[in-house]
Write a protein that holds these residues in place. Structure first.
Motif, PDB file in Angstrom:
ATOM      1  N   THR A 135       0.830  -1.206   0.000  1.00  0.00           N
ATOM      2  CA  THR A 135       0.000   0.000   0.000  1.00  0.00           C
ATOM      3  C   THR A 135       0.862   1.251   0.000  1.00  0.00           C
ATOM      4  N   GLY A 136       1.851   1.272   0.876  1.00  0.00           N
ATOM      5  CA  GLY A 136       2.749   2.416   0.913  1.00  0.00           C
ATOM      6  C   GLY A 136       3.555   2.557  -0.359  1.00  0.00           C
ATOM      7  N   ALA A 137       3.964   1.426  -0.942  1.00  0.00           N
ATOM      8  CA  ALA A 137       4.723   1.474  -2.194  1.00  0.00           C
ATOM      9  C   ALA A 137       3.884   2.053  -3.323  1.00  0.00           C
ATOM     10  N   ALA A 138       2.607   1.666  -3.376  1.00  0.00           N
ATOM     11  CA  ALA A 138       1.726   2.202  -4.413  1.00  0.00           C
ATOM     12  C   ALA A 138       1.529   3.702  -4.239  1.00  0.00           C
ATOM     13  N   PHE A 139       1.317   4.133  -3.001  1.00  0.00           N
ATOM     14  CA  PHE A 139       1.123   5.567  -2.755  1.00  0.00           C
ATOM     15  C   PHE A 139       2.393   6.345  -3.078  1.00  0.00           C
ATOM     16  N   ALA A 140       3.532   5.826  -2.616  1.00  0.00           N
ATOM     17  CA  ALA A 140       4.797   6.509  -2.884  1.00  0.00           C
ATOM     18  C   ALA A 140       5.073   6.576  -4.383  1.00  0.00           C
ATOM     19  N   GLY A 141       4.768   5.485  -5.094  1.00  0.00           N
ATOM     20  CA  GLY A 141       4.973   5.492  -6.536  1.00  0.00           C
ATOM     21  C   GLY A 141       4.080   6.497  -7.248  1.00  0.00           C
ATOM     22  N   ALA A 142       2.812   6.577  -6.830  1.00  0.00           N
ATOM     23  CA  ALA A 142       1.881   7.518  -7.459  1.00  0.00           C
ATOM     24  C   ALA A 142       2.308   8.960  -7.231  1.00  0.00           C
ATOM     25  N   VAL A 143       2.633   9.295  -5.988  1.00  0.00           N
ATOM     26  CA  VAL A 143       3.050  10.662  -5.679  1.00  0.00           C
ATOM     27  C   VAL A 143       4.393  10.979  -6.327  1.00  0.00           C
ATOM     28  N   GLY A 144       5.313  10.000  -6.313  1.00  0.00           N
ATOM     29  CA  GLY A 144       6.603  10.220  -6.958  1.00  0.00           C
ATOM     30  C   GLY A 144       6.467  10.482  -8.450  1.00  0.00           C
ATOM     31  N   ALA A 145       5.537   9.782  -9.099  1.00  0.00           N
ATOM     32  CA  ALA A 145       5.319   9.999 -10.533  1.00  0.00           C
ATOM     33  C   ALA A 145       4.808  11.410 -10.798  1.00  0.00           C
ATOM     34  N   VAL A 146       3.902  11.891  -9.945  1.00  0.00           N
ATOM     35  CA  VAL A 146       3.387  13.257 -10.118  1.00  0.00           C
ATOM     36  C   VAL A 146       4.508  14.276  -9.910  1.00  0.00           C
ATOM     37  N   LEU A 147       5.349  14.055  -8.904  1.00  0.00           N
ATOM     38  CA  LEU A 147       6.476  14.970  -8.676  1.00  0.00           C
ATOM     39  C   LEU A 147       7.442  14.956  -9.858  1.00  0.00           C
ATOM     40  N   PHE A 148       7.673  13.763 -10.427  1.00  0.00           N
ATOM     41  CA  PHE A 148       8.528  13.649 -11.610  1.00  0.00           C
ATOM     42  C   PHE A 148       7.924  14.412 -12.785  1.00  0.00           C
ATOM     43  N   THR A 149       6.598  14.313 -12.928  1.00  0.00           N
ATOM     44  CA  THR A 149       5.912  15.059 -13.984  1.00  0.00           C
ATOM     45  C   THR A 149       6.078  16.559 -13.794  1.00  0.00           C
TER      46      THR A 149
END
Length: 352
Positions: A135-149
């Motif tokens: 769950t934490g990995a999915a959230f971190a990945g989603a937020v990290g992708a937005v920050l990368f964008t």
């Protein structure tokens, strides 16, 4: 027509739209309560668990610990996706925008894929990664992708650049997720379950978290709804209103990322809810973004609750992945809407 009559007609039309919005909101709340009762009654053990819940501890545990949190979790996740969809469509001024537009879906998939690789393959997986969990990995990945964008787009000043950066990030991270599955085939089945979406593992803690995040996102999005109203008139018009667009647009992107990341982390990738919910609301009532955000959130909650109940009921005692139903139903609705909007005599072109 005299000016006084025109003003009176405009006031009457606005009052009618306000009444429609109130009736739609009330209807969605009633539908939510009805679906909550249905969700507590539908499952692999049938309706008997509800009837025996007050005298059978096992039946009570099934209803209280499994069915109710799952159904409420579907409501909360759908509400988050509906809210995010309304924000995304207003922010990008594009009716085809969805909550995953900034790469959050691909980022979440990559986060889960990497977590599965470490959990299932590496005996040297660090303790913090174990605690983080899927769950934490999915959230971190989603937020990290937005920050990368945001980093690629150099901020939120240019909507088109932000949109293109989101598409690029989504493609790249999706390819990396596929590469992880190719290199470690053992994680493929778990990744497919995540990509299809499910509410099966939502508990009371996850429900409380999603409802809390939803309340925060709803308050912030409603306070910033005037920005979306201004953007609907064009960038120049919004700027002429004296709105601090870069800061407010950044806050809306934060709301979009938080709402989407939270829902995806708990239920996986559930398609079309965030895209279809605002369209369904606009097909019933024309209103400002303040009311649209609230109504789209409630509509998304009802859509996902209904899909979750159907997923458990159609082939009971087995169940379908809820993401499959939302994709089929939501995709069919949008295809019908597109056909209607570009059909002979519609006079509205190809826009939805």
């Amino acid at each position: 027509m005299p000016a006084s009559h025109a003003r009176k007609g405009a006031v009457t039309d606005i009052s009618r739209q306000h009444r429609f919005a109130y009736l739609l909101g009330s209807g969605l709340l009633l539908a939510s309560m009805a679906l909550l009762l249905m969700g507590a009654s539908v499952g692999s053990t049938g309706f008997e668990s509800v009837l025996k819940a007050w005298r059978d501890p096992v039946a009570l545990q099934i209803v209280w610990d499994i069915r109710l949190p799952r159904t409420l979790g579907a409501w909360a996740a759908g509400a988050l996706l509906g809210l995010a969809g309304a924000v995304a469509q207003g922010l990008f001024r594009n009716p085809l925008a969805d909550p995953y537009l900034l790469g959050s879906a691909s980022g979440a998939s990559l986060g889960v894929a990497l977590a599965l690789v470490f959990f299932g393959v590496s005996p040297l997986a660090t303790q913090w990664l174990v605690r983080l969990g899927l769950t934490g990995a999915a959230f971190a990945g989603a937020v990290g992708a937005v920050l990368f964008t945001l980093m690629l787009a150099k901020g939120v000043q240019h909507t088109l650049r932000l949109l293109l950066a989101g598409v690029i990030v989504g493609v790249v991270l999706g390819a990396l997720s596929s590469l992880a599955m190719l290199m470690v085939p053992e994680v493929t089945q778990a990744m497919r379950a995540f990509d299809l979406g499910s509410t099966s593992f939502v508990g009371w803690t996850a429900c409380a978290l999603m409802v809390g995040i939803w309340l925060v996102c709803m308050v912030v999005a409603w306070m910033l709804s005037q920005v979306l109203d201004g953007l609907s008139l064009g960038e120049a018009t919004a700027a002429s209103l004296g709105l601090p667009l870069p800061q407010m647009r950044g806050a809306l992107v934060a709301v979009l990322a938080l709402a989407t990341g939270t829902a995806v982390a708990q239920t996986g990738l559930i398609a079309f809810v965030g895209l279809a919910a605002p369209h369904l609301v606009r097909s019933v009532v024309k209103t400002t973004h303040g009311r649209l955000i609230v109504l789209a959130s409630l509509m998304g909650a009802v859509l996902l609750m209904a899909a979750d109940v159907l997923a458990r009921w159609l082939i009971a005692p087995q169940e379908l992945p809820v993401g499959v139903l939302t994709a089929v139903l939501g995709g069919s609705y949008l295809l019908w809407l597109m056909h209607k909007s570009i059909g002979p005599g519609s006079g509205r072109g190809a826009g939805l």
